[in-house]
Each structure stands twice: as C-alpha cells, then as structure tokens.
Write a protein that holds these residues in place. Structure first.
Motif, PDB file in Angstrom:
ATOM      1  N   GLU A 195       0.836  -1.208   0.000  1.00 36.31           N
ATOM      2  CA  GLU A 195       0.000   0.000   0.000  1.00 36.31           C
ATOM      3  C   GLU A 195       0.871   1.259   0.000  1.00 36.31           C
ATOM      4  OE1 GLU A 195      -3.704   2.324   0.644  1.00 36.31           O
ATOM      5  OE2 GLU A 195      -3.266   0.331  -0.132  1.00 36.31           O
ATOM      6  N   LYS A 214       0.507   3.066  -3.607  1.00 32.82           N
ATOM      7  CA  LYS A 214      -0.540   4.094  -3.528  1.00 32.82           C
ATOM      8  C   LYS A 214      -0.118   5.343  -2.771  1.00 32.82           C
ATOM      9  CE  LYS A 214      -4.785   3.741  -3.621  1.00 32.82           C
ATOM     10  NZ  LYS A 214      -6.240   3.636  -3.360  1.00 32.82           N
ATOM     11  N   LYS A 215       0.923   5.238  -1.904  1.00 29.52           N
ATOM     12  CA  LYS A 215       1.234   6.361  -1.026  1.00 29.52           C
ATOM     13  C   LYS A 215       2.714   6.712  -1.006  1.00 29.52           C
ATOM     14  CE  LYS A 215      -2.603   5.208   2.112  1.00 29.52           C
ATOM     15  NZ  LYS A 215      -2.956   4.827   3.509  1.00 29.52           N
ATOM     16  N   TYR A 254       2.692   4.935 -11.652  1.00 27.83           N
ATOM     17  CA  TYR A 254       1.551   5.707 -11.184  1.00 27.83           C
ATOM     18  C   TYR A 254       0.931   6.429 -12.378  1.00 27.83           C
ATOM     19  CZ  TYR A 254       2.145   5.608  -6.054  1.00 27.83           C
ATOM     20  OH  TYR A 254       2.204   5.239  -4.748  1.00 27.83           O
ATOM     21  N   SER A 261      -5.028   8.259  -7.966  1.00 28.64           N
ATOM     22  CA  SER A 261      -5.124   6.863  -8.402  1.00 28.64           C
ATOM     23  C   SER A 261      -6.337   6.684  -9.312  1.00 28.64           C
ATOM     24  CB  SER A 261      -5.252   5.932  -7.204  1.00 28.64           C
ATOM     25  OG  SER A 261      -4.073   5.967  -6.417  1.00 28.64           O
ATOM     26  N   ASP A 279      -9.641   5.557  -7.885  1.00 34.06           N
ATOM     27  CA  ASP A 279     -10.363   6.469  -6.996  1.00 34.06           C
ATOM     28  C   ASP A 279     -11.220   7.469  -7.759  1.00 34.06           C
ATOM     29  OD1 ASP A 279      -9.274   5.354  -4.683  1.00 34.06           O
ATOM     30  OD2 ASP A 279      -7.489   6.617  -4.783  1.00 34.06           O
ATOM     31  N   GLU A 284      -8.266  11.925  -1.795  1.00 27.73           N
ATOM     32  CA  GLU A 284      -7.651  10.950  -2.690  1.00 27.73           C
ATOM     33  C   GLU A 284      -6.517  11.556  -3.525  1.00 27.73           C
ATOM     34  OE1 GLU A 284      -8.342   8.083  -2.112  1.00 27.73           O
ATOM     35  OE2 GLU A 284     -10.402   8.014  -1.348  1.00 27.73           O
ATOM     36  N   HIS A 338      -2.944  12.700  -3.778  1.00 26.18           N
ATOM     37  CA  HIS A 338      -1.715  12.409  -3.029  1.00 26.18           C
ATOM     38  C   HIS A 338      -0.620  13.389  -3.424  1.00 26.18           C
ATOM     39  CE1 HIS A 338       1.393  10.202  -1.008  1.00 26.18           C
ATOM     40  NE2 HIS A 338       2.038   9.973  -2.148  1.00 26.18           N
TER      41      HIS A 338
END
Length: 208
Positions: free
Chosen positions: A77, A81-82, A94, A133, A136, A204, A206
């Motif tokens: 994760e 994603k982060k 990404y 993302s 999202d 959402e 980032h």
C-alpha cells in the motif's frame, strides 16, 4: 527447484523472477502455493520481480532498488498508492502525475493545473507534484451531488481494454486516467469523443 530448496529448511529463500516463463494459470497456482508455504513454515522469501501484481499479491514488505540502492521500502500500500518518492511513482507506473502550484483558497487548499483547480488535503503549498489513483475516480454521464469536491467534465480521448478493466483517459484540461469495469464502460456508453464527468475526493489527491 522449490522442493530442493525447502528440504534443507533454510531461513531465507531467494526467488529470482520465478514466474517469468509461466502461463497465467500456473503462475496463479504457484502464487497461492508459496503463500501457503510461507504461512506454514515462516520462511522468509526474497522475491525479485518486475511484475507489480506479484509484489502486491505476495509481499509483506516491498523494496524498490535503483543502481543497487534501496530507494524506498514499505507495505505494498505504501509503495503502490502512497509513495513519497517521485522516482518510485514513475517506476511503478503511477497514473495521473501532475506538477503545479498548491495555493490557499480561504480555508481550502487547491492545486492549480492549467485552467482547473483541484481541491486536496495537505499542509504543503508552493510548487508540488500530485497523483490521483485511477481506481479512486468515478465516471458518470451526469454531474452528481456528493461529498467529493472535485468534479470535472471532460472528453474521452482514449480507451484501453485490459484483462479485467477499462482504462479510460479523459481530457479535463489535462489527461486524467480512470479505471472502470468493462460492464460499467458498456453501461455508460463510453467511446472516444464522448463528454463524461470525472469525480474524486480531495483526500484521494496524493502529494509527494
């Protein structure tokens, strides 16, 4: 080869691109088998791969290396994603990476990208890089009322069909990629040139 390695009861097993030459059915079967072996024995597997789906499916911890150095490590994760690293974001592919300025707008923070303003939640200001993302992002034929603060109408400029999903690129003033199911793509009547609404929440977005 795996049986020969495990019979010695090692503390660590190195797997170097173990599924590279396998068909999809066999690979999925072996992924489940390795998971079971790990759970039963507690042996550490160091799995070298360029296949991100394998990393997500198998790893408790992921390390990204560049020129022999660990650039970042964390849970799947964290990495997928982060990540806090622009290098890692580009390496793991990404989508929706944008450079622009974050400014204060009253009590809000907005990211200015070309002629649009994207609401986000952050303590940062000034020149920054963000990502959103694709999973999202919601696509709709009509503007909807929801808690999501970012809602932009754009034109579909590309549709790419993957194994399980559709990758839809919408021009909202910048190309925005969204993932939806093939059934949703059909139900929405999505085609190149169609106007569509894109919706996503401020949380959402980032910031690297």
């Amino acid at each position: 080869a795996l049986a020969r390695a495990l019979v010695c009861e090692p503390e660590i097993v190195l797997l170097d691109e173990p599924f590279a030459a396998l068909d999809l059915k066999t690979k999925n079967k072996l992924i489940k088998e390795i998971k079971n072996i790990h759970n039963q024995t507690g042996i550490t597997f160091v799995h070298v791969t360029h296949n991100f789906e394998e990393a997500i499916s198998l790893a408790d911890k992921v390390c990204v290396l560049n020129n022999g150095e660990i650039i970042e490590q964390g849970t799947p994760e964290d990495i997928f994603k982060k990540t806090s690293s622009e290098f890692v974001a580009e390496f793991v592919d990404y989508k929706n990476i944008f450079k622009g300025n974050i400014i204060e707008a009253g009590d809000d923070k907005v990211f200015k990208l070309n002629n649009i303003e994207i609401f986000l939640v952050t303590d940062k200001t000034g020149r920054q890089t963000i990502s959103i993302s694709p999973e999202d992002i919601i696509l709709t034929n009509e503007k909807i009322i929801s808690s999501a603060r970012n809602c932009f109408c754009g034109k579909v400029i590309d549709i790419s069909f993957k194994q399980y999903i559709c990758e839809v690129t919408v021009d909202i003033g910048a190309p925005l990629v969204a993932y939806i199911t093939k059934k949703s793509c059909e139900n929405l009547g999505i085609e190149v040139g169609k106007d569509i609404w894109t919706v996503f929440k401020a949380v959402e977005v980032h910031v690297f």
